[in-house]
Design an enzyme around this catalytic site. Structure first.
Site, PDB file in Angstrom:
ATOM      1  N   ARG A 149       0.857  -1.187   0.000  1.00 50.28           N
ATOM      2  CA  ARG A 149       0.000   0.000   0.000  1.00 50.28           C
ATOM      3  C   ARG A 149       0.890   1.233   0.000  1.00 50.28           C
ATOM      4  NH1 ARG A 149      -4.105   1.477   4.921  1.00 50.28           N
ATOM      5  NH2 ARG A 149      -2.166   2.009   5.937  1.00 50.28           N
ATOM      6  N   THR A 207      -0.995   7.649  -0.856  1.00 48.71           N
ATOM      7  CA  THR A 207      -2.301   7.577  -1.537  1.00 48.71           C
ATOM      8  C   THR A 207      -3.209   6.502  -0.939  1.00 48.71           C
ATOM      9  OG1 THR A 207      -1.508   5.928  -3.111  1.00 48.71           O
ATOM     10  CG2 THR A 207      -1.197   8.236  -3.722  1.00 48.71           C
ATOM     11  N   ASP A 214       1.768  -1.440  12.394  1.00 48.65           N
ATOM     12  CA  ASP A 214       2.073  -1.997  11.070  1.00 48.65           C
ATOM     13  C   ASP A 214       2.444  -3.465  11.238  1.00 48.65           C
ATOM     14  OD1 ASP A 214       3.333  -0.793   8.091  1.00 48.65           O
ATOM     15  OD2 ASP A 214       3.659  -2.863   8.734  1.00 48.65           O
ATOM     16  N   ASP A 243       5.814  -4.644   9.745  1.00 49.87           N
ATOM     17  CA  ASP A 243       6.967  -4.167  10.513  1.00 49.87           C
ATOM     18  C   ASP A 243       7.101  -4.922  11.832  1.00 49.87           C
ATOM     19  OD1 ASP A 243       7.281  -2.375   8.488  1.00 49.87           O
ATOM     20  OD2 ASP A 243       6.793  -0.586   9.663  1.00 49.87           O
TER      21      ASP A 243
END
Ligand SMILES: O=P(O)(O)OC[C@H]1O[C@H](OP(=O)(O)OP(=O)(O)O)[C@H](O)[C@@H]1O
Ligand SMILES: O=c1cc[nH]c(=O)[nH]1
Ligand SMILES: [Mg+2]
Length: 212
Positions: A103, A107, A203, A206
């Protein structure tokens, strides 16, 4: 589209530990692995089976085995890889296809950087693995790939989902008649301005594999 939020104290317990900012990467990986196995138990409730007979030491009994071809499991790289072992542990005969998607953080649009799927998925049951359903852009694109190749039905297993992502999936596939299910450990409150699920767990990629 059907959404199932798995309501089980063990699921809630493991999800709480996953959310904890102090949970380190090795523990996060173990918890994601354990959690997907619990979710997969519910997600595979409709897996296709064929009636068979089996010889017990005493008599012939009726039973079932998974219908062939076995389901296709598709982890979405990177973070979905953290769910693959837990899934194939309970579905060892499954085949595995791969989708690499990222992703764009400005945006929030998903881009595909790798595709390794069987060309023909006619009649196949598919299970997509991705811990996070946020805006839904990634999952919608992944599900479209599978239906374009003929998949019969698609079940997504997500550790967490946002209402915005569920709504996007609903809108994208409404009226198509495609059988789609999302199975998740929790439906969180919302997305923040950066498109992160709140309260969420941060995340997922991560936390599994480090910041790259
Ligand atoms: O619903 P969306 O708004 O599309 O966002 C969800 C996607 O974002 C994360 O992947 P990411 O792009 O961070 O890639 P990674 O797995 O390599 O970290 C996550 O694992 C989903 O694939
Ligand atoms: O909260 C989020 C949203 C997208 N991707 C993640 O890893 N976490
Ligand atoms: Mg990520």
């Amino acid at each position: 589209m059907k959404t199932l939020v798995v309501d089980h104290p063990l699921v809630a317990h493991k999800l709480t530990a996953l959310r904890d900012v102090r949970t380190d990467s090795p523990t996060f990986r173990r918890l994601a692995d354990e959690l997907v196995t619990l979710l997969a138990y519910e997600a595979t409730r409709d897996v296709r089976v064929t009636d068979v007979t089996v010889e017990t030491p005493l008599v012939t009994a009726r039973g079932v085995r998974l219908t062939r071809p076995a389901p296709l499991v598709v982890p979405i790289l990177r973070a979905g890889l953290g769910m693959l072992d837990g899934m194939t542990r309970i579905l060892p005969t499954a085949e595995v296809g791969f989708l690499g998607m990222i992703r764009d953080e400005s945006t929030l649009k998903a881009q595909t950087y790798a595709t390794r799927l069987p060309e023909d998925l006619s009649g196949r049951q598919c299970y997509v693995l991705d811990p996070m359903l946020a805006t839904g852009g990634t999952l919608a694109a992944a599900v479209r790939f599978l239906f374009d190749r003929g998949a019969q039905d698609v079940t997504a297993i997500c550790l967490l989902a946002a209402p915005e992502g569920i709504a996007h999936m609903d809108e994208t596939f409404r009226g198509t008649g495609k059988p789609i299910r999302v199975v998740t450990a929790a439906l969180d409150e919302r997305l923040n301005e950066q498109g992160y699920i709140v309260p969420g767990l941060g995340d997922a990629g991560d936390r599994l594999y480090g910041v790259v």
